[in-house]
Write a protein that holds these residues in place. Structure first.
Motif, PDB file in Angstrom:
ATOM      1  N   ASP A  80      49.611  32.242   8.796  1.00 20.12           N
ATOM      2  CA  ASP A  80      49.855  33.617   9.231  1.00 20.12           C
ATOM      3  C   ASP A  80      48.962  33.982  10.404  1.00 20.12           C
ATOM      4  OD1 ASP A  80      51.835  34.160   7.355  1.00 20.12           O
ATOM      5  OD2 ASP A  80      50.380  34.703   5.818  1.00 20.12           O
ATOM      6  N   PHE A  81      47.721  33.513  10.377  1.00 18.52           N
ATOM      7  CA  PHE A  81      46.788  33.719  11.483  1.00 18.52           C
ATOM      8  C   PHE A  81      47.365  33.140  12.778  1.00 18.52           C
ATOM      9  CE2 PHE A  81      43.104  32.870  14.087  1.00 18.52           C
ATOM     10  CZ  PHE A  81      42.206  33.886  13.795  1.00 18.52           C
ATOM     11  N   ALA A  82      47.880  31.913  12.675  1.00 21.06           N
ATOM     12  CA  ALA A  82      48.439  31.238  13.852  1.00 21.06           C
ATOM     13  C   ALA A  82      49.700  31.937  14.353  1.00 21.06           C
ATOM     14  CB  ALA A  82      48.739  29.780  13.510  1.00 21.06           C
ATOM     15  N   ARG A  83      50.514  32.472  13.444  1.00 21.38           N
ATOM     16  CA  ARG A  83      51.737  33.167  13.853  1.00 21.38           C
ATOM     17  C   ARG A  83      51.411  34.422  14.665  1.00 21.38           C
ATOM     18  NH1 ARG A  83      54.476  34.163   8.305  1.00 21.38           N
ATOM     19  NH2 ARG A  83      56.197  35.074   9.492  1.00 21.38           N
ATOM     20  N   THR A 124      39.164  28.829  14.332  1.00 22.94           N
ATOM     21  CA  THR A 124      39.906  28.770  13.070  1.00 22.94           C
ATOM     22  C   THR A 124      40.397  27.356  12.782  1.00 22.94           C
ATOM     23  OG1 THR A 124      40.631  31.055  13.368  1.00 22.94           O
ATOM     24  CG2 THR A 124      41.886  29.718  11.821  1.00 22.94           C
ATOM     25  N   ALA A 125      40.862  26.647  13.816  1.00 24.74           N
ATOM     26  CA  ALA A 125      41.348  25.273  13.635  1.00 24.74           C
ATOM     27  C   ALA A 125      40.219  24.358  13.168  1.00 24.74           C
ATOM     28  CB  ALA A 125      41.944  24.758  14.940  1.00 24.74           C
ATOM     29  N   GLU A 126      39.034  24.521  13.742  1.00 23.19           N
ATOM     30  CA  GLU A 126      37.904  23.690  13.342  1.00 23.19           C
ATOM     31  C   GLU A 126      37.475  23.985  11.909  1.00 23.19           C
ATOM     32  OE1 GLU A 126      35.023  24.588  16.292  1.00 23.19           O
ATOM     33  OE2 GLU A 126      35.906  23.269  17.821  1.00 23.19           O
ATOM     34  N   ALA A 127      37.472  25.278  11.534  1.00 24.85           N
ATOM     35  CA  ALA A 127      37.047  25.656  10.178  1.00 24.85           C
ATOM     36  C   ALA A 127      38.024  25.172   9.116  1.00 24.85           C
ATOM     37  CB  ALA A 127      36.897  27.175  10.101  1.00 24.85           C
ATOM     38  N   SER A 128      39.308  25.110   9.473  1.00 22.06           N
ATOM     39  CA  SER A 128      40.332  24.727   8.494  1.00 22.06           C
ATOM     40  C   SER A 128      40.740  23.266   8.603  1.00 22.06           C
ATOM     41  CB  SER A 128      41.573  25.615   8.661  1.00 22.06           C
ATOM     42  OG  SER A 128      42.115  25.476   9.965  1.00 22.06           O
ATOM     43  N   GLY A 129      40.222  22.563   9.617  1.00 21.38           N
ATOM     44  CA  GLY A 129      40.581  21.163   9.797  1.00 21.38           C
ATOM     45  C   GLY A 129      42.018  20.956  10.220  1.00 21.38           C
ATOM     46  N   ARG A 130      42.591  21.909  10.950  1.00 23.07           N
ATOM     47  CA  ARG A 130      43.990  21.829  11.384  1.00 23.07           C
ATOM     48  C   ARG A 130      44.053  21.268  12.800  1.00 23.07           C
ATOM     49  NH1 ARG A 130      47.160  25.394   8.180  1.00 23.07           N
ATOM     50  NH2 ARG A 130      48.916  24.831   9.509  1.00 23.07           N
ATOM     51  N   ARG A 131      44.317  19.987  12.902  1.00 25.28           N
ATOM     52  CA  ARG A 131      44.339  19.290  14.188  1.00 25.28           C
ATOM     53  C   ARG A 131      45.398  19.860  15.142  1.00 25.28           C
ATOM     54  NH1 ARG A 131      42.576  13.984  15.308  1.00 25.28           N
ATOM     55  NH2 ARG A 131      43.533  13.046  17.153  1.00 25.28           N
ATOM     56  N   GLY A 132      46.576  20.144  14.599  1.00 25.37           N
ATOM     57  CA  GLY A 132      47.654  20.666  15.433  1.00 25.37           C
ATOM     58  C   GLY A 132      47.309  21.998  16.072  1.00 25.37           C
ATOM     59  N   LEU A 133      46.602  22.860  15.348  1.00 28.21           N
ATOM     60  CA  LEU A 133      46.210  24.162  15.898  1.00 28.21           C
ATOM     61  C   LEU A 133      45.154  23.991  16.992  1.00 28.21           C
ATOM     62  CD1 LEU A 133      46.048  26.523  12.786  1.00 28.21           C
ATOM     63  CD2 LEU A 133      47.880  26.266  14.462  1.00 28.21           C
ATOM     64  N   ALA A 134      44.261  23.013  16.814  1.00 26.65           N
ATOM     65  CA  ALA A 134      43.267  22.743  17.853  1.00 26.65           C
ATOM     66  C   ALA A 134      43.944  22.264  19.138  1.00 26.65           C
ATOM     67  CB  ALA A 134      42.269  21.702  17.361  1.00 26.65           C
TER      68      ALA A 134
END
Length: 424
Positions: free
Chosen positions: A133-136, A164-174
């Motif tokens: 939801d944050f990314a949307r 946020t990407a670093e904190a959640s480990g979401r490579r695609g968002l980074a």
């Protein structure tokens, strides 16, 4: 309370179907074992196999039922958060931006709610399911900042998404955040920083359909960087090389497109048209712009239609047809106004005002250019020059480095250089 019952009804039906399926499987297995017993005359092992399979199916059904209930519970909890509600609404208005189905309303909505969305992002600790939801919301705000345009806000947004990407480990968002930063730096004029951020995005690229879409985005962004370098370079081999590089990147973007995408087709075709205009090839530009206009019309994309028409006007001017150019720019200005895209509207008024200065109609030119100046989000050097000419405080802007003899190709170069500044 009644709404909760309505939302729970489908999940209850699914639960019931799973239970019924498990029982039916057990009965069927028992019946099969009985038939095998009768046909083979073996009692015992076949029957135990049947009971074991039935028990296994019941356990599997129970586990599936439990997982469904857990996911449904998580969805209900997620739907109850302000972040999820804001993401749903922002995504809907993002889709409407620039379209004939609520483009003006969408612009008004973002104007009213932008600060609230930014505050929500700043205060929300996006973890687990909330990250999506944050990314949307970030996606929706990016569309707004690119359209407005506001590169500073876009850069802040990319930094927030990176954290946020670093904190959640979401490579695609980074990967997306780095590409978004590249766009912001290009809009700010820092081409070296933009190139660096594109390299970062490429280095952390993943695989899959989403990664293919991001790869296409990077290719388009690289093309725009090459065009920005061409605009800064003096006429000659450096400019020609930058334009050719832009064309290569756009061809690559078209090949790496993950699937049918009208919006991507329109964007790539429009940028290829800009490449042809830099090469003083008005006819080649029109070959890209005609299908782009048709696709944008089919998709209800008024912004895409307006951009295609604007460039058709530039191509018409290059082909020494000022009447057609004026008609295209007026149509484009009207469409930009319909979706409240002020920067595009300002550019078209600037084109029309500049043409009026050249035609000697200074009163009309002054009116158009002053309107353009009020709509502009940032200052334009070429607009200032034509305004001064319309106010009779300076001579008509002169494009340097032209030889005395005005061949058709020289005239096209002069015409394009006069108007290319208005595309920024």
């Amino acid at each position: 309370m009644s709404e909760e019952k309505e939302q729970d009804e489908p999940s209850r039906i699914q639960e019931f179907s799973l239970v019924v399926g498990g029982v039916a499987s057990a009965l069927l297995t028992d019946l099969t074992s009985q038939l095998l017993n009768q046909s083979l005359g073996q009692r015992g092992i076949v029957q135990w196999v049947g009971y074991s399979v039935a028990g296994l199916l019941v356990v599997i059904s129970y586990l599936r039922l439990r997982a469904r209930r857990r996911r449904a519970h998580q969805r209900r909890q997620q739907a109850a958060t302000p972040l999820h509600a804001a993401a749903e609404e922002a995504e809907q208005w993002m889709i409407a931006l620039g379209t004939d189905a609520g483009g003006m309303a969408a612009a008004e909505w973002f104007t009213l709610h932008e600060d609230g969305l930014r505050e929500l992002l700043a205060n929300e600790k996006a973890q687990n399911a909330a990250v999506d939801d944050f990314a949307r919301i970030c996606d929706a705000l990016e569309a707004w900042y690119v359209r407005r345009p506001d590169p500073d806000a876009l850069l802040q947004l990319s930094e927030l998404l990176t954290t946020t990407a670093e904190a959640s480990g979401r490579r695609g968002l980074a990967e997306l955040a780095a590409a978004r930063a590249a766009t912001a730096y290009r809009m700010l004029g820092d081409l070296d920083a933009a190139t660096t951020r594109l390299g970062v995005s490429s280095n952390i690229a993943a695989h899959g359909r989403t990664a293919a879409a991001l790869k296409m985005r990077r290719q388009v962004e690289r093309a725009l960087l090459h065009l920005a370098r061409a605009d800064r370079a003096p006429a000659g081999s450096d400019r020609d090389e930058a334009v050719l590089n832009a064309r290569d990147r756009l061809d690559d973007a078209r090949l790496t497109r993950p699937g049918p995408d009208l919006a991507a087709d329109v964007a790539i075709a429009i940028n290829l048209a800009v490449v042809h205009l830099y090469q003083y090839d008005g006819e080649g530009a029109l070959e890209q712009l005609r299908p782009a206009l048709a696709r944008a019309t089919a998709a209800g994309d008024l912004s895409g239609q307006a951009h295609a028409l604007e460039l058709m006007g530039v191509a018409a001017w290059m082909r020494r047809n000022p009447h057609e150019a004026g008609s295209r720019w007026e149509h484009a200005a009207h469409l930009y106004a319909e979706v409240d895209e002020r920067d595009g509207h300002a550019r078209c008024l600037q084109h029309l005002g500049s043409a009026a200065v050249i035609a000697g109609d200074l009163d009309k030119a002054l009116d158009l250019l002053e309107q353009s100046s009020m709509l502009r989000a940032s200052e334009s050097e070429i607009l200032t020059k034509y305004l001064d000419a319309a106010r009779r405080t300076s001579e008509l802007p002169v494009v340097p480095d032209d030889p005395p003899r005005r061949t058709p190709r020289t005239w096209l170069r002069r015409a394009f250089r006069r108007f290319v500044g208005g595309l920024k």
